[in-house]
Design a protein around this motif. Structure first.
Motif, PDB file in Angstrom:
ATOM      1  N   PRO A 425       7.289  13.537  -5.617  1.00 51.85           N
ATOM      2  CA  PRO A 425       6.023  13.893  -4.967  1.00 51.85           C
ATOM      3  C   PRO A 425       5.173  14.833  -5.824  1.00 51.85           C
ATOM      4  N   TYR A 426       5.841  15.732  -6.571  1.00 48.38           N
ATOM      5  CA  TYR A 426       5.123  16.673  -7.451  1.00 48.38           C
ATOM      6  C   TYR A 426       5.688  16.535  -8.852  1.00 48.38           C
ATOM      7  N   LEU A 427       4.790  16.200  -9.789  1.00 45.59           N
ATOM      8  CA  LEU A 427       5.207  15.919 -11.164  1.00 45.59           C
ATOM      9  C   LEU A 427       4.848  17.109 -12.050  1.00 45.59           C
ATOM     10  N   ILE A 428       5.846  17.614 -12.787  1.00 50.54           N
ATOM     11  CA  ILE A 428       5.586  18.743 -13.698  1.00 50.54           C
ATOM     12  C   ILE A 428       5.489  18.185 -15.115  1.00 50.54           C
ATOM     13  N   PHE A 429       4.364  18.474 -15.785  1.00 54.18           N
ATOM     14  CA  PHE A 429       4.196  18.106 -17.196  1.00 54.18           C
ATOM     15  C   PHE A 429       4.393  19.360 -18.037  1.00 54.18           C
ATOM     16  N   CYS A 430       5.113  19.185 -19.129  1.00 50.46           N
ATOM     17  CA  CYS A 430       5.248  20.295 -20.060  1.00 50.46           C
ATOM     18  C   CYS A 430       4.728  19.800 -21.406  1.00 50.46           C
ATOM     19  N   ILE A 431       3.619  20.360 -21.855  1.00 49.03           N
ATOM     20  CA  ILE A 431       2.998  19.914 -23.108  1.00 49.03           C
ATOM     21  C   ILE A 431       3.556  20.755 -24.253  1.00 49.03           C
ATOM     22  N   LYS A 432       4.187  20.083 -25.183  1.00 48.61           N
ATOM     23  CA  LYS A 432       4.883  20.783 -26.277  1.00 48.61           C
ATOM     24  C   LYS A 432       3.873  21.174 -27.362  1.00 48.61           C
ATOM     25  N   ARG A 433       3.564  22.456 -27.419  1.00 45.55           N
ATOM     26  CA  ARG A 433       2.563  22.940 -28.378  1.00 45.55           C
ATOM     27  C   ARG A 433       3.181  23.609 -29.601  1.00 45.55           C
ATOM     28  N   PHE A 434       4.377  24.126 -29.452  1.00 47.24           N
ATOM     29  CA  PHE A 434       4.953  24.921 -30.544  1.00 47.24           C
ATOM     30  C   PHE A 434       5.992  24.118 -31.321  1.00 47.24           C
ATOM     31  N   THR A 435       5.869  24.158 -32.634  1.00 50.42           N
ATOM     32  CA  THR A 435       6.869  23.520 -33.498  1.00 50.42           C
ATOM     33  C   THR A 435       7.377  24.565 -34.488  1.00 50.42           C
ATOM     34  N   LYS A 436       8.681  24.525 -34.723  1.00 53.24           N
ATOM     35  CA  LYS A 436       9.303  25.482 -35.645  1.00 53.24           C
ATOM     36  C   LYS A 436       9.484  24.798 -36.979  1.00 53.24           C
ATOM     37  N   ASN A 437       9.047  25.454 -38.045  1.00 43.65           N
ATOM     38  CA  ASN A 437       9.409  24.952 -39.376  1.00 43.65           C
ATOM     39  C   ASN A 437      10.205  26.037 -40.096  1.00 43.65           C
ATOM     40  N   ASN A 438      10.416  25.877 -41.387  1.00 43.57           N
ATOM     41  CA  ASN A 438      11.273  26.827 -42.112  1.00 43.57           C
ATOM     42  C   ASN A 438      10.695  28.236 -42.169  1.00 43.57           C
ATOM     43  N   PHE A 439       9.395  28.352 -41.997  1.00 44.54           N
ATOM     44  CA  PHE A 439       8.767  29.655 -42.229  1.00 44.54           C
ATOM     45  C   PHE A 439       8.320  30.343 -40.944  1.00 44.54           C
ATOM     46  N   PHE A 440       7.687  29.610 -40.058  1.00 47.87           N
ATOM     47  CA  PHE A 440       7.185  30.262 -38.830  1.00 47.87           C
ATOM     48  C   PHE A 440       7.032  29.242 -37.701  1.00 47.87           C
ATOM     49  N   VAL A 441       6.673  29.740 -36.536  1.00 46.44           N
ATOM     50  CA  VAL A 441       6.427  28.872 -35.381  1.00 46.44           C
ATOM     51  C   VAL A 441       4.936  28.540 -35.359  1.00 46.44           C
ATOM     52  N   GLU A 442       4.638  27.272 -35.282  1.00 42.24           N
ATOM     53  CA  GLU A 442       3.240  26.832 -35.377  1.00 42.24           C
ATOM     54  C   GLU A 442       2.755  26.329 -34.018  1.00 42.24           C
ATOM     55  N   LYS A 443       1.527  26.684 -33.685  1.00 41.60           N
ATOM     56  CA  LYS A 443       0.970  26.247 -32.398  1.00 41.60           C
ATOM     57  C   LYS A 443      -0.076  25.161 -32.624  1.00 41.60           C
ATOM     58  N   ASN A 444       0.032  24.114 -31.835  1.00 39.33           N
ATOM     59  CA  ASN A 444      -0.936  23.018 -31.900  1.00 39.33           C
ATOM     60  C   ASN A 444      -2.070  23.324 -30.901  1.00 39.33           C
ATOM     61  N   PRO A 445      -3.322  23.463 -31.386  1.00 39.67           N
ATOM     62  CA  PRO A 445      -4.418  23.883 -30.488  1.00 39.67           C
ATOM     63  C   PRO A 445      -5.095  22.735 -29.740  1.00 39.67           C
ATOM     64  N   THR A 446      -4.582  21.506 -29.845  1.00 33.68           N
ATOM     65  CA  THR A 446      -5.237  20.331 -29.241  1.00 33.68           C
ATOM     66  C   THR A 446      -5.486  20.533 -27.741  1.00 33.68           C
ATOM     67  N   ILE A 447      -6.710  20.215 -27.327  1.00 31.74           N
ATOM     68  CA  ILE A 447      -7.075  20.334 -25.898  1.00 31.74           C
ATOM     69  C   ILE A 447      -6.712  19.024 -25.193  1.00 31.74           C
ATOM     70  N   VAL A 448      -6.054  19.154 -24.048  1.00 31.75           N
ATOM     71  CA  VAL A 448      -5.691  17.959 -23.270  1.00 31.75           C
ATOM     72  C   VAL A 448      -6.673  17.846 -22.096  1.00 31.75           C
ATOM     73  N   ASN A 449      -7.396  16.745 -22.035  1.00 28.85           N
ATOM     74  CA  ASN A 449      -8.336  16.523 -20.927  1.00 28.85           C
ATOM     75  C   ASN A 449      -7.636  15.757 -19.822  1.00 28.85           C
ATOM     76  N   PHE A 450      -7.734  16.250 -18.605  1.00 28.90           N
ATOM     77  CA  PHE A 450      -7.148  15.484 -17.492  1.00 28.90           C
ATOM     78  C   PHE A 450      -8.062  15.563 -16.274  1.00 28.90           C
ATOM     79  N   PRO A 451      -8.089  14.475 -15.493  1.00 30.43           N
ATOM     80  CA  PRO A 451      -8.968  14.434 -14.332  1.00 30.43           C
ATOM     81  C   PRO A 451      -8.491  15.386 -13.257  1.00 30.43           C
ATOM     82  N   ILE A 452      -9.457  16.098 -12.639  1.00 25.71           N
ATOM     83  CA  ILE A 452      -9.092  17.056 -11.592  1.00 25.71           C
ATOM     84  C   ILE A 452      -9.097  16.350 -10.237  1.00 25.71           C
ATOM     85  N   THR A 453     -10.001  15.379 -10.049  1.00 25.04           N
ATOM     86  CA  THR A 453     -10.073  14.707  -8.753  1.00 25.04           C
ATOM     87  C   THR A 453      -9.404  13.327  -8.849  1.00 25.04           C
TER      88      THR A 453
END
Length: 453
Positions: A425-453
């Motif tokens: 009945p209730y769906l939880i989405f988890c958008i994976k923004r952070f990726t770890k590489n050898n040096f640091f944790v990187e954040k993906n700034p991509t905007i996700v558009n989704f309909p509100i209505t």
């Protein structure tokens, strides 16, 4: 008064009375009534026996409250006319923190001082609450367990309907009708300090570094079926747990937090999740802490599963409110890939083996992890980095049963595809923004558009 004096005089033993009356006034030395030069040892019988004096008339009874052996009498007349009610300071009252005595750190028999807001243990003669009441002239106390009010050091119970708002803040209760109307009427409430707030949309304090947990707790508090279940304590009060089980503490604290967040009569427009987070630290064996940043998705995954098992749920058979609201199911198709460095002929031979054939498993899920397309590395012609945008439906294509994705492990490579078979009945989405590489944790700034209505 004459009756009382006469009773006191006659209470002496007859032998003493007769010996004193036989002597003349000249023999009696001074006011004490003992002969000059003689030391009279008083026998214990000479002491005036303790007699419970009956009231002489109707008027005397009004002035003297009855106290039985130093304990309060529940029918004390002062109970309904306490002179110290105007000393209560509601602006300092905060019942969000752990119910511990501020001196002994005990959680047994704790009272809140309603003048300064501190917690003290006991009500007896040498207790911390009693000493505090005498030392600082703070007289009104509330038992945090029984929700009864007392006046110290006089030690009588206070009965006054004007104190109901304090007990409601300490322990809010919701009727079935109230719960059913929560979503129908969005009515602003006014806190004691004058700020207005919408019940349910209330700030949670960041004690040190617990904002990752606050975000999850606030999101879950706005899922109507889950909220309605925890607002009514009767729903989970009688769940049987094995002795010594600490996980049920999580259920109790989450229910208390839920009722505080939705309380329409709060004294302030924010809530401190202190007790809830202490239960989290205890039940997760310090995997999630108040003082250290954690991952919100890890916390969500652990919290939903812990809540499910604490409510008596099992992996397959027994369901709870958590699985009813959030659990869906999917098919996972997995195909093993041969090593990329192998020659083409060898690859073809390997692909004929059973080991490299596609396998399907049925699995349940509480939330779906969505992958974002990689962000562009280079700036555009105007020397600015464009923040890319992607529609939600594009990243949901991962679960259409057709799209395949390669997953690499230390030794082997797999090709997987996912097909949803049942949505919750209730769906939880988890958008994976952070990726770890050898040096640091990187954040993906991509905007996700989704309909509100």
């Amino acid at each position: 008064m004459s009756g009382r004096v006469k009773r006191e005089r006659d209470s002496r033993p007859p032998s003493v009375r007769s010996s004193l009356s036989s002597r003349g006034p000249q023999e009696l030395g001074g006011e004490g009534g003992a002969p000059r030069g003689l030391r009279v040892k008083r026998e214990p019988a000479d002491e005036e026996p303790r007699v419970k004096q009956e009231p002489l008339d109707e008027e005397d009874d009004d002035d003297e409250p009855t106290v039985k052996y130093g304990r309060f009498d529940p029918e004390d007349r002062r109970s309904r006319h306490c002179p110290y009610l105007d000393t209560i300071n509601k602006s300092v009252l905060d019942f969000d923190f752990e119910k511990l005595c501020s001196i002994s750190l005990s959680h047994i028999n704790v009272y809140a001082c309603l003048v300064c807001g501190k917690y003290f243990q006991g009500r007896g003669l040498k207790s911390h609450a009693y000493i505090h009441s005498v030392q600082f002239s703070h007289h009104v106390f509330l038992n945090l367990h029984t929700l009864k009010f007392y006046c110290l050091p006089d030690n009588y119970e206070i009965i006054d309907s004007s104190l109901e708002d304090i007990t409601y803040v300490l322990k809010p209760t919701f009727t079935k009708q109230h719960i059913s109307n929560l979503d129908k009427q969005a009515k602003l409430s006014r806190a004691y300090d004058g700020t207005t707030y919408l019940p349910g949309i209330v700030g949670l304090n960041n004690i040190k570094a617990n904002d990752y947990a606050n975000a999850i707790l606030q999101a879950l508090s706005n899922v109507p079926p889950l909220r309605n279940y925890f607002l009514e304590e009767e729903n989970y009060k009688n769940i049987k747990r094995p002795p010594g089980d600490i996980m049920f503490l999580l259920v109790q604290r989450f229910g208390e937090l839920m009722r505080k967040l939705w309380n329409p009569r709060n004294f302030k427009a924010h809530v401190s999740p202190h007790e809830m987070l202490q239960a989290v630290v205890l039940c997760s064996k310090k995997n999630f802490q108040i003082t250290k940043q954690g991952d919100g998705v890890d916390f969500l995954s652990w919290f939903l599963n812990a809540l499910h098992s604490a409510l008596g749920g099992t992996k397959k058979k027994k369901k709870t409110i958590v699985t009813d609201v959030f659990q869906g199911s999917m098919r996972i198709f997995t195909k093993k890939l041969p090593h990329p460095d192998l020659p083409a002929e060898e690859k073809e031979q390997l692909l004929q083996n059973d080991e490299y054939q596609e396998k399907m498993v049925e699995s349940t899920f509480m939330y779906l992890t969505l992958d974002l397309p990689t962000a562009p590395l280079y700036k555009d012609e105007k020397e600015q980095l464009i923040i890319p945008q992607v529609p939600l439906f594009n990243i949901l294509a991962k679960f259409n049963g057709i799209t395949e994705k390669e997953y690499k492990t230390y030794k082997e490579n797999f090709l997987k595809r996912f097909q949803l078979t049942k949505l919750p009945p209730y769906l939880i989405f988890c958008i994976k923004r952070f990726t770890k590489n050898n040096f640091f944790v990187e954040k993906n700034p991509t905007i996700v558009n989704f309909p509100i209505t």
